[in-house]
Design a protein around this motif. Sequence first.
Motif, short mmCIF file in Angstrom:
data_model
loop_
_atom_site.label_atom_id
_atom_site.label_comp_id
_atom_site.label_asym_id
_atom_site.label_seq_id
_atom_site.Cartn_x
_atom_site.Cartn_y
_atom_site.Cartn_z
N TRP A 16 -15.52 -27.90 -80.01
CA TRP A 16 -15.51 -27.17 -81.17
C TRP A 16 -16.19 -25.83 -80.70
O TRP A 16 -15.90 -24.71 -81.03
N ASN A 17 -17.51 -25.87 -80.24
CA ASN A 17 -18.13 -24.73 -80.12
C ASN A 17 -17.97 -23.97 -79.01
O ASN A 17 -17.79 -22.62 -78.92
N ASN A 19 -4.43 -28.69 -76.97
CA ASN A 19 -4.99 -28.41 -78.50
C ASN A 19 -6.07 -28.87 -78.70
O ASN A 19 -6.99 -29.42 -78.03
N THR A 20 -6.81 -28.26 -79.77
CA THR A 20 -8.02 -28.68 -80.34
C THR A 20 -8.07 -29.37 -81.54
O THR A 20 -7.19 -29.28 -82.32
N LEU A 21 -8.93 -30.71 -81.33
CA LEU A 21 -9.07 -31.43 -82.24
C LEU A 21 -9.56 -30.74 -83.73
O LEU A 21 -10.33 -30.03 -83.63
N ARG A 22 -8.93 -31.11 -84.54
CA ARG A 22 -9.53 -30.66 -85.96
C ARG A 22 -10.20 -31.56 -86.67
O ARG A 22 -10.02 -32.67 -86.81
N TYR A 37 -14.30 -22.78 -82.63
CA TYR A 37 -13.37 -23.69 -83.64
C TYR A 37 -14.48 -23.56 -85.01
O TYR A 37 -15.57 -24.16 -84.89
N PRO A 38 -13.91 -23.33 -86.22
CA PRO A 38 -14.72 -23.31 -87.21
C PRO A 38 -14.83 -24.57 -87.93
O PRO A 38 -13.87 -24.83 -88.68
N TYR A 39 -15.78 -25.20 -87.88
CA TYR A 39 -16.01 -26.60 -88.48
C TYR A 39 -17.24 -26.50 -89.73
O TYR A 39 -18.17 -25.83 -89.01
N PRO A 40 -17.35 -27.20 -90.53
CA PRO A 40 -18.31 -27.34 -91.35
C PRO A 40 -19.79 -27.82 -90.63
O PRO A 40 -19.94 -29.13 -90.60
N LYS A 41 -20.61 -26.95 -90.21
CA LYS A 41 -21.75 -27.40 -89.64
C LYS A 41 -23.02 -28.12 -90.54
O LYS A 41 -23.75 -28.81 -90.10
#
Length: 563
Positions: free
Chosen positions: A248-249, A217-220, A253-257
């Motif tokens: 994430w990259n 899994n990917t950490l959120r 994974y879409p995280y607020p950069k």
Amino acid sequence: MAPRHLMIGMDVGSTTVKACVVDPQSLEILWSDYQRHETRQGEKVMEFLVRIGHEFQDVPKENIRLFVTGSGAGPLAEPLGAKFVQEVNAVTLAVEKLHPDVGSVVELGGQDAKIIIYKENEETGQKQAITSMNDKCASGTGATIDKCMIKVGAEPKLVGQLHFDGSKLHHVAAKCGVFAETDIVNLVKSGIPSNEILCSLADAIVMQNLSVLTRGNTLRHRVLLLGGPNTYLPFLQECWRKRIPETWNERNYPYPKDVPIEELIYVPENSQYYAAYGAVIYGTYEEAGVGIYKGLDDLKHFLTFGRKAMLGEKAGKPLVKSVEELEAFRKEYSIPKFEPKAVEAGETVRGFIGLDGGSTSSKAVLVDEDGEILLKAYQLSKGNPIADTKEILQQMRDYYAQRGATLEVLGFGATGYAADVLQETVKADVNIVETVAHMMSAVHFFGDVDVICDIGGQDIKVLFMQHGDVKNFRLSNSCSAGNGMLLQAMADQFGLEVSDYAAHAFRAELAPRFSYGCAVFLDSDRVNFQKEGYSREELLAGLALVLPKNVWQYVVQIPRMSE
């Protein structure tokens, strides 16, 4: 005025006890503490409860509810009247209460690691927790970090100020705590600076947990970092902040950069108390009569009498049965005290120095031209073989200078893990393999020797001799089962100097039955026995009983020594 009520959450872990006192109405933390228990879990819990009683003297015990969690809490719940809460559930409840917007949790404990990832259920739209826990092996946990800090010789205060630098990282195998320790020792003896080693260890631990414990899994975001290591080690926090965004990259994974990484991956206030606080949250959903604190009388009785009665049925025999047997043992096997050869003021002492730069300590001897030992020196390693050598040689020079004599070194021989480094830096005349050094020394002092067994800091060597030559040998240098570092780390966990190990082990009236084999399993046994209520002295005795089996059955693997 209505009588005051309190709720206590207590997390009894493998290395520490954490407790918090909470107002049941506001759920505000009124009191908290975090301390190492040095394997005396029950005693530390009692100490905490006594202090809480003094702090809140106006609250009768009938108005206190107690909820406990952690690997060591089970046997203590009944004597206290407490309700036991599974620790993953406790952490999950605390996070959901305090941080409903969090996407993931990474908690590193003393002997386990936990990851919680929150996802929305596609059918119901509700938030659900995916949990993963490693409680079978100490790889990537506080215990591994503690042991490696001992090997590096790092001061806790300096470690707490270290920042992560990823520019000079070295290979450390974090899949197994034992292999990580072996790699750390090799780096130390190669002269790698301690800050580089610790950053390499942090990187290995972070990558191990990200690749294995996440179970694919990917950490959120946002990510909470919990537990003692994440709370008190800035370089570990910074490593998480470097490696998680890289993951994430890689996975798109879409995280607020545009949000600072310190806000996406962070250590919250009271991060070390989340399991204890979560146990209280669990208690708020229980009926009012659950977890009523009974006071300390039953716990005192359990620690004094009940524990021994419970353990006696399955425990093994102690190391000695009586004081007389112990005295006879000491008389037969005591090592004669060494006295350096006397010198006179103005004398020039001429001799050869042999130095063993081991994985955990440095040993040196000065011998004269006839091979007689004039002086010995020993010190635990501080993580730098060159600095260790300078200090131990300075000790020898100072010994003679203080007596008005002069030391003239005729030759210098090196052996051990640090021998190659010393050959280059000190320009040693000879660099001898340890097995050869042991053989030559044993034959010199004892003549016709059959077996030589050396328990080193990081390895075990057993030489089988015949007519003054090595007939066969066994060497274990990839696993720390039964070696000096295991004993030193265990003694440190128990709050003892390793030199006091035997004295405490001989006091035990019974001993747990450890499984022989890998150090990871030995440490796992230690945690389980500790949870069952064995005392420090009993655990030390049990280890002392199993370590010879480890040497002869696990390392040597020869069933009959007569062969």
